[in-house]
Scaffold this active site. Sequence first.
Site, PDB file in Angstrom:
ATOM      1  N   SER A   1       0.231   7.070 -16.582  1.00  0.00           N
ATOM      2  CA  SER A   1       0.465   6.616 -15.201  1.00  0.00           C
ATOM      3  C   SER A   1      -0.308   7.483 -14.208  1.00  0.00           C
ATOM      4  CB  SER A   1       1.963   6.655 -14.868  1.00  0.00           C
ATOM      5  OG  SER A   1       2.440   7.995 -14.910  1.00  0.00           O
TER       6      SER A   1
ATOM      7  N   HIS B   1       7.069  -7.558  -1.962  1.00  0.00           N
ATOM      8  CA  HIS B   1       6.831  -6.842  -0.704  1.00  0.00           C
ATOM      9  C   HIS B   1       7.667  -7.466   0.425  1.00  0.00           C
ATOM     10  CE1 HIS B   1       3.602  -4.342  -2.073  1.00  0.00           C
ATOM     11  NE2 HIS B   1       2.727  -5.294  -2.231  1.00  0.00           N
TER      12      HIS B   1
ATOM     13  N   TRP C   1       1.652   1.788  -8.870  1.00  0.00           N
ATOM     14  CA  TRP C   1       1.918   3.017  -9.628  1.00  0.00           C
ATOM     15  C   TRP C   1       3.343   2.994 -10.189  1.00  0.00           C
ATOM     16  CZ3 TRP C   1       2.143   8.449  -6.899  1.00  0.00           C
ATOM     17  CH2 TRP C   1       2.169   9.449  -7.884  1.00  0.00           C
TER      18      TRP C   1
ATOM     19  N   TYR D   1       6.238   8.296  -1.910  1.00  0.00           N
ATOM     20  CA  TYR D   1       4.920   8.568  -2.489  1.00  0.00           C
ATOM     21  C   TYR D   1       4.470   9.982  -2.135  1.00  0.00           C
ATOM     22  CZ  TYR D   1      -0.107   7.919  -3.300  1.00  0.00           C
ATOM     23  OH  TYR D   1      -1.395   8.047  -3.738  1.00  0.00           O
TER      24      TYR D   1
ATOM     25  N   SER E   1      -5.035   2.826   3.898  1.00  0.00           N
ATOM     26  CA  SER E   1      -5.150   2.184   2.585  1.00  0.00           C
ATOM     27  C   SER E   1      -5.266   0.664   2.762  1.00  0.00           C
ATOM     28  CB  SER E   1      -3.920   2.544   1.740  1.00  0.00           C
ATOM     29  OG  SER E   1      -3.975   1.911   0.493  1.00  0.00           O
TER      30      SER E   1
ATOM     31  N   LYS F   1       0.798  -1.231   0.000  1.00  0.00           N
ATOM     32  CA  LYS F   1       0.000   0.000   0.000  1.00  0.00           C
ATOM     33  C   LYS F   1       0.831   1.282   0.000  1.00  0.00           C
ATOM     34  CE  LYS F   1      -3.279  -1.129  -0.612  1.00  0.00           C
ATOM     35  NZ  LYS F   1      -3.508  -1.797  -1.930  1.00  0.00           N
ATOM     36  N   SER F   2       2.065   1.169  -0.481  1.00  0.00           N
ATOM     37  CA  SER F   2       2.946   2.346  -0.523  1.00  0.00           C
ATOM     38  C   SER F   2       2.999   2.985  -1.906  1.00  0.00           C
ATOM     39  CB  SER F   2       4.372   1.944  -0.119  1.00  0.00           C
ATOM     40  OG  SER F   2       4.368   1.279   1.106  1.00  0.00           O
ATOM     41  N   GLY F   3       2.250   2.426  -2.862  1.00  0.00           N
ATOM     42  CA  GLY F   3       2.261   2.993  -4.207  1.00  0.00           C
ATOM     43  C   GLY F   3       3.053   2.141  -5.200  1.00  0.00           C
TER      44      GLY F   3
ATOM     45  N   MET G   1      -4.839   5.073 -14.641  1.00  0.00           N
ATOM     46  CA  MET G   1      -4.622   3.750 -14.047  1.00  0.00           C
ATOM     47  C   MET G   1      -5.914   3.176 -13.480  1.00  0.00           C
ATOM     48  SD  MET G   1      -0.902   3.774 -12.280  1.00  0.00           S
ATOM     49  CE  MET G   1      -1.187   2.139 -11.608  1.00  0.00           C
TER      50      MET G   1
ATOM     51  N   ARG H   1       5.990   5.403   1.975  1.00  0.00           N
ATOM     52  CA  ARG H   1       4.844   6.320   2.127  1.00  0.00           C
ATOM     53  C   ARG H   1       4.568   6.501   3.611  1.00  0.00           C
ATOM     54  NH1 ARG H   1      -1.272   4.758  -0.093  1.00  0.00           N
ATOM     55  NH2 ARG H   1      -2.038   6.911  -0.181  1.00  0.00           N
TER      56      ARG H   1
HETATM   57  P1  A3P Z   1      -5.034   4.651  -1.435  1.00  0.00           P
HETATM   58  O1  A3P Z   1      -5.649   3.390  -0.928  1.00  0.00           O
HETATM   59  O2  A3P Z   1      -4.652   5.575  -0.321  1.00  0.00           O
HETATM   60  O3  A3P Z   1      -5.848   5.330  -2.465  1.00  0.00           O
HETATM   61  P2  A3P Z   1       0.085  -0.383  -3.640  1.00  0.00           P
HETATM   62  O4  A3P Z   1       0.106  -0.344  -5.122  1.00  0.00           O
HETATM   63  O5  A3P Z   1       1.467  -0.414  -3.039  1.00  0.00           O
HETATM   64  O6  A3P Z   1      -0.820  -1.450  -3.107  1.00  0.00           O
HETATM   65  O7  A3P Z   1      -0.517   1.016  -3.148  1.00  0.00           O
HETATM   66  C1  A3P Z   1      -1.861   1.345  -3.376  1.00  0.00           C
HETATM   67  C2  A3P Z   1      -2.043   2.836  -3.137  1.00  0.00           C
HETATM   68  O8  A3P Z   1      -1.397   3.564  -4.199  1.00  0.00           O
HETATM   69  C3  A3P Z   1      -3.506   3.252  -3.140  1.00  0.00           C
HETATM   70  O9  A3P Z   1      -3.654   4.288  -2.152  1.00  0.00           O
HETATM   71  C4  A3P Z   1      -3.671   3.780  -4.564  1.00  0.00           C
HETATM   72  O10 A3P Z   1      -4.729   4.679  -4.737  1.00  0.00           O
HETATM   73  C5  A3P Z   1      -2.333   4.460  -4.783  1.00  0.00           C
HETATM   74  N1  A3P Z   1      -2.048   4.630  -6.221  1.00  0.00           N
HETATM   75  C6  A3P Z   1      -1.991   3.684  -7.175  1.00  0.00           C
HETATM   76  N2  A3P Z   1      -1.772   4.222  -8.381  1.00  0.00           N
HETATM   77  C7  A3P Z   1      -1.690   5.567  -8.193  1.00  0.00           C
HETATM   78  C8  A3P Z   1      -1.486   6.684  -9.069  1.00  0.00           C
HETATM   79  N3  A3P Z   1      -1.332   6.531 -10.375  1.00  0.00           N
HETATM   80  N4  A3P Z   1      -1.454   7.910  -8.511  1.00  0.00           N
HETATM   81  C9  A3P Z   1      -1.621   8.075  -7.174  1.00  0.00           C
HETATM   82  N5  A3P Z   1      -1.822   7.065  -6.311  1.00  0.00           N
HETATM   83  C10 A3P Z   1      -1.862   5.819  -6.803  1.00  0.00           C
END
Ligand code: A3P
Length: 298
Positions: free
Chosen positions: A231, A83, A33, A168, A113, A28-30, A236, A105
């Site tokens: 992206s 992870h 993305w 992030y 998240s 959940k750190s992005g 996405m 993050r």
């Molecule tokens: P939130 O749940 O706070 O919205 P991971 O991919 O490590 O599981 O992380 C998921 C988090 O990254 C989610 O956060 C998601 O919305 C965010 N995320 C994924 N793609 C993104 C993007 N293109 N821009 C911004 N945040 C993104």
Amino acid sequence: MGFNKEIIGKIRHSFVMREDTVVLSYPKSGMTWLVEIVCLIQKKGDTKWIQSVPIWDRSPWLENESGYFELVNKEGPRLMTSHLPIHLFHKSLFSSKTKIIYIFRNPRDILVSGYFFWSKTNLMKNPGSLETYFEWFLKGNVPYGSWFEHIRGWLSMREEKNFLLLCYDDFKKLLPIHPLFVVHVYHDDGDDDGGGGGDHDDDTRGTIEKICEFLGKKLEPDEMNLILKYSSFQAMKENKMSNFSIVRKDIATNDLQLLREGATGDWKNHFTVALAEAFDKVYQEKMAGFPIGLFPWE
Ligand code: A3P
């Protein structure tokens, strides 16, 4: 979360790293993305790959059984995702030419998240409430264990030249302090211009340039614009190969949303004052002795 112990043992003892690229994070750190950006960089902004192949096939998950076997059987440099904490990697990671990109993050946002994400899956026991998940998170009783141990472990590599550290969160303020090893990754600002606008666009561009430099890739300006566009949070969210909507229905409910808020500081909408104070207390204890000022939220 049920891992195949045999696979974890193989990763630890026999999975030899080569000239690979590993995208790493605590969940959940992005990470999704970042993987999307790396895939787009590899294809110079061409969207065919990201729009036709699920993200877990483009960058297989090392600790997932099918991902593991796909990677073992793949020749040449590999792109992979994980992870896992640092101590579960094979020792070749530290002597090979593997490039490691680690994204971190604010753990408070990770907690929120994670609560919304895992509750929609059967990958862990349903906590039932944010308060219960909060307790589990601080004790490390959540998938992949303690955030504190994860970050301490991986950040021990932060000065290595094959290690790129990304954040992030919006931490503009810190840039002058740690310009060498911390790179901003801004979230999309909600503009529907397909890549964030103004400062955000500029900073995401700067981050993508840093990733390119690290991976030894060069982009033309129009290729960069395509990467920014595809992206973005909105793009996405609409890409079913990346938004987890095609995840196996036996592990997640239909309303699972990987791209939920995509914001920094959403924890403030969910923590009570008591939770915020309790978090700070544990954070101070667990992060004692860690370099001050490395994280934008401190
Ligand atoms: P939130 O749940 O706070 O919205 P991971 O991919 O490590 O599981 O992380 C998921 C988090 O990254 C989610 O956060 C998601 O919305 C965010 N995320 C994924 N793609 C993104 C993007 N293109 N821009 C911004 N945040 C993104």
